[in-house]
Design a protein around this motif. Structure first.
Motif, short mmCIF file in Angstrom:
data_model
loop_
_atom_site.label_atom_id
_atom_site.label_comp_id
_atom_site.label_asym_id
_atom_site.label_seq_id
_atom_site.Cartn_x
_atom_site.Cartn_y
_atom_site.Cartn_z
N ASP A 25 6.60 20.67 25.11
CA ASP A 25 7.49 19.82 23.98
C ASP A 25 8.64 19.97 23.88
O ASP A 25 9.16 21.26 24.52
N ASP A 27 11.38 19.48 21.11
CA ASP A 27 11.77 19.94 19.76
C ASP A 27 11.03 21.09 19.26
O ASP A 27 10.02 21.03 19.17
N GLY A 28 11.67 22.40 19.08
CA GLY A 28 10.90 23.56 18.73
C GLY A 28 10.54 24.15 19.83
O GLY A 28 10.19 25.60 19.63
N GLU A 34 14.57 21.83 15.12
CA GLU A 34 13.64 21.15 14.12
C GLU A 34 14.57 21.66 12.66
O GLU A 34 14.25 21.01 11.79
N GLU A 183 3.26 23.87 22.87
CA GLU A 183 3.46 22.96 21.84
C GLU A 183 3.80 23.97 20.32
O GLU A 183 3.37 24.89 20.34
N ASP A 184 4.69 23.39 19.57
CA ASP A 184 4.80 24.37 18.22
C ASP A 184 4.42 23.36 17.02
O ASP A 184 4.60 24.02 15.91
#
Ligand code: MG
Length: 231
Positions: A25, A27-28, A34, A183-184
């Motif tokens: 991912d 962003d983050g 974020e 992923e976040d």
């Protein structure tokens, strides 16, 4: 090729599975964007009559596509937000990201290790291409992702649908069952899990339990923890 020969190859191994490649991912996960984005969004929502803090913005909108964010705003506001909301958001976010965004701590070491091990990787983001070019460019990561950037605008449905992950894996030649995803957000984890991929949750803004509940096989709180799976 025998499994013993496979085991001698360098690569990414997690839970006894050797992976074709890794999807990140953006962003983050690659860039620490974020909090910046959520601060701008919260300020604009407050300005149109929907008082929102940065923390509330993170809790409500994190990982959502912009169309879904607007649906949530419309429902909470009880009316359609002004047409100026999105142009102002994009302009203010762009300006803030250009001056403030940094790479996520430890991510460069992880990408270096993947490069050294000859493991392919790409980025799959619900954000637009222009935003990725900005954040990856400012943080010096852009050249690592030439022809490896995939946005929700490229597919029919954004995360939490599996479309974007399946599209990115197909383009990069990864078997979804041998694709590792970092992923976040719960929505992103859900999308990758639904795509049949193995997900490692980066629990920086969201509690690890929420990422596991969404389908993460494992969580880390520091990106460098991923290095133990790369050899
Ligand atoms: Mg994210």
């Amino acid at each position: 090729m025998s499994s013993s020969a496979d085991a001698s190859k360098r690569g990414v191994v997690f839970n006894g599975v050797r992976f074709d490649g890794v999807l990140f991912d953006c962003d983050g996960v690659l860039v620490d964007s974020e909090r910046i984005t959520s601060r701008v969004w919260a300020g604009l929502l407050t300005g149109i009559g929907l008082p929102t803090t940065t923390e509330q913005s993170l809790a409500t909108y994190l990982g959502n596509s912009m169309p879904r964010c607007l649906e949530i705003v419309t429902a909470q506001l009880g009316r359609t937000p002004p047409d100026t909301l999105l142009p102002r958001f994009y302009a203010e976010v762009q300006a803030a990201l250009e001056t403030e965004v940094t790479a996520v701590d430890g991510i460069e070491a992880v990408l270096d290790a993947l490069d050294a091990a000859g493991v392919g990787y790409g980025v799959a983001s619900n954000g637009e291409h222009e935003k990725m070019r900005t954040t990856l460019g400012v943080t010096g990561l852009l050249t690592r992702f030439e022809n490896r950037r995939f946005s929700a605008v490229d597919v029919a449905r954004p995360k939490p649908a599996p479309d974007l992950f399946l599209h990115a894996a197909q383009r990069l030649g990864f078997d979804p069952r041998r694709t590792l995803v970092v992923e976040d957000s719960p929505l992103g984890v859900q999308g990758a899990f639904t795509a049949g991929m193995t997900v490692i949750g980066y629990a920086e803004l969201v509690a690890p339990e929420r990422l596991v509940a969404a389908g993460a096989a494992h969580t880390v709180s520091d990106m460098r923890e991923l290095l133990e799976f790369v050899g």
